[in-house]
Design an enzyme around this catalytic site. Structure first.
Site, mmCIF file in Angstrom:
data_model
loop_
_atom_site.group_PDB
_atom_site.id
_atom_site.type_symbol
_atom_site.label_atom_id
_atom_site.label_comp_id
_atom_site.label_asym_id
_atom_site.label_seq_id
_atom_site.Cartn_x
_atom_site.Cartn_y
_atom_site.Cartn_z
ATOM 1 C CG HIS A 219 -1.942 1.073 1.262
ATOM 2 N ND1 HIS A 219 -2.790 1.336 0.209
ATOM 3 C CD2 HIS A 219 -2.258 1.976 2.239
ATOM 4 C CE1 HIS A 219 -3.590 2.346 0.537
ATOM 5 N NE2 HIS A 219 -3.283 2.750 1.754
ATOM 6 C CG ASP B 255 -4.144 5.008 4.302
ATOM 7 O OD1 ASP B 255 -4.483 4.657 3.150
ATOM 8 O OD2 ASP B 255 -3.958 4.197 5.224
ATOM 9 C CB CYS C 171 -2.911 2.799 -2.768
ATOM 10 S SG CYS C 171 -1.796 1.461 -3.277
#
Length: 295
Positions: free
Chosen positions: A186, A203, A254
């Site tokens: 990630h 995030d 991401c």
């Protein structure tokens, strides 16, 4: 009774004919009068309409000029640009070098990580962040970036093991420091705003990572002590895990979210994109990297 239906027309007689002629003449005169009134009204409406059109054009031009003064977050890719993107993706061998810069070589296999539903690799992330830093040399705010290997090394060896990374840069002379954070599967972004004394973590899955913000706070404090020979008043700094941000709705974007967070933060822009914009951003980033130019 003659048995003839009175509603059916009779054969015209002299009296009926005269009455019909008079009635017809009266209708003609009324029609002429009505037409004259209609022309007058139409002329007035036309004049009013023309005034409204003129005003509308002026307002639209003014609005367009105002919009032109703003930064366009979504510049359209031309057909030529789209063709360049296709050639970069599929125009030759995977190992063919497409662009070099910032001590990074991007081959087609690297660019292909920007295909839809694909994870971005380190080379793409690092190249894009360097484009952001390169742009900041021409316009405020000034930024410094660390590459994707900075954060893992910070956790492993601390500030002392990273001393050589800032031999030629004064972190306290820039406005922003941006660090891509790789958590194995990630990507996230950490941004240190030297102006506002904040460390913010972005995030796209809205996760928490206080370990990261605390480690960066300790790093900045140690860097200040090493370079400025004085302690940093760290209690005035604010550490934030940002939640009011565009959210990722799949398992593969991401890296693009991280790059776009960085691009917006690097210009002090408010986020105005969503998950739906990711396919566009992927194609746009391909063009930007191959041409070493941010749109």
């Amino acid at each position: 009774s003659s048995g003839i239906n009175a509603e059916w027309p009779l054969r015209p007689g002299a009296q009926i004919l005269t009455e019909n002629v008079s009635e017809t003449d009266r209708q003609i005169q009324e029609t002429k009068k009505s037409l004259d009134e209609t022309k007058l009204i139409s002329k007035q409406h036309q004049e009013s309409f023309e005034k409204l059109v003129d005003k509308s054009i002026i307002e639209e031009v003014s609005e367009d000029e105002a919009i032109g003064d703003e930064i366009d977050s979504f510049p359209q890719l031309t057909l030529q640009m789209a063709d360049e993107v296709e050639k970069a993706m599929y125009g030759g061998p995977q190992l063919e070098t497409l662009v070099e810069g910032f001590n990074i070589t991007l081959a087609r296999k690297d660019i292909q990580t920007l295909k839809d539903m694909t994870w971005l690799n380190d080379e793409v992330i690092n190249f894009y962040f360097n484009l952001l830093m390169d742009r900041s040399k021409k316009c405020a705010p000034t930024i410094h970036i660390f590459n994707t290997f900075f954060y893992p090394r910070l956790l492993k060896v601390g500030h002392q093991g990273l001393a050589r990374w800032t031999r030629k840069v004064d972190l306290f002379a820039v406005d922003l420091i941006m660090i891509p954070i790789h958590l194995g599967m990630h990507w996230c972004l950490a941004a240190i705003d030297m102006r506002a004394k904040t460390i913010t973590y972005y995030d796209s899955l809205l996760g928490d990572n206080h370990q990261c913000t605390n480690a960066l706070r300790d790093y900045i404090a140690a860097e200040h002590q090493a370079k400025k020979k004085s302690p940093l008043d760290i209690k005035n700094w604010k550490l934030t895990i940002e939640k009011d941000i565009p959210e990722q709705l799949n398992g593969c974007d991401c890296g693009v979210f991280t790059c776009k967070y960085a691009e917006y933060v690097s210009q002090d822009k408010t986020f105005d994109f969503t998950q739906a914009d990711m396919p566009y951003f992927r194609r746009r980033m391909i063009w930007e990297m191959v041409n070493k130019t941010l749109l």
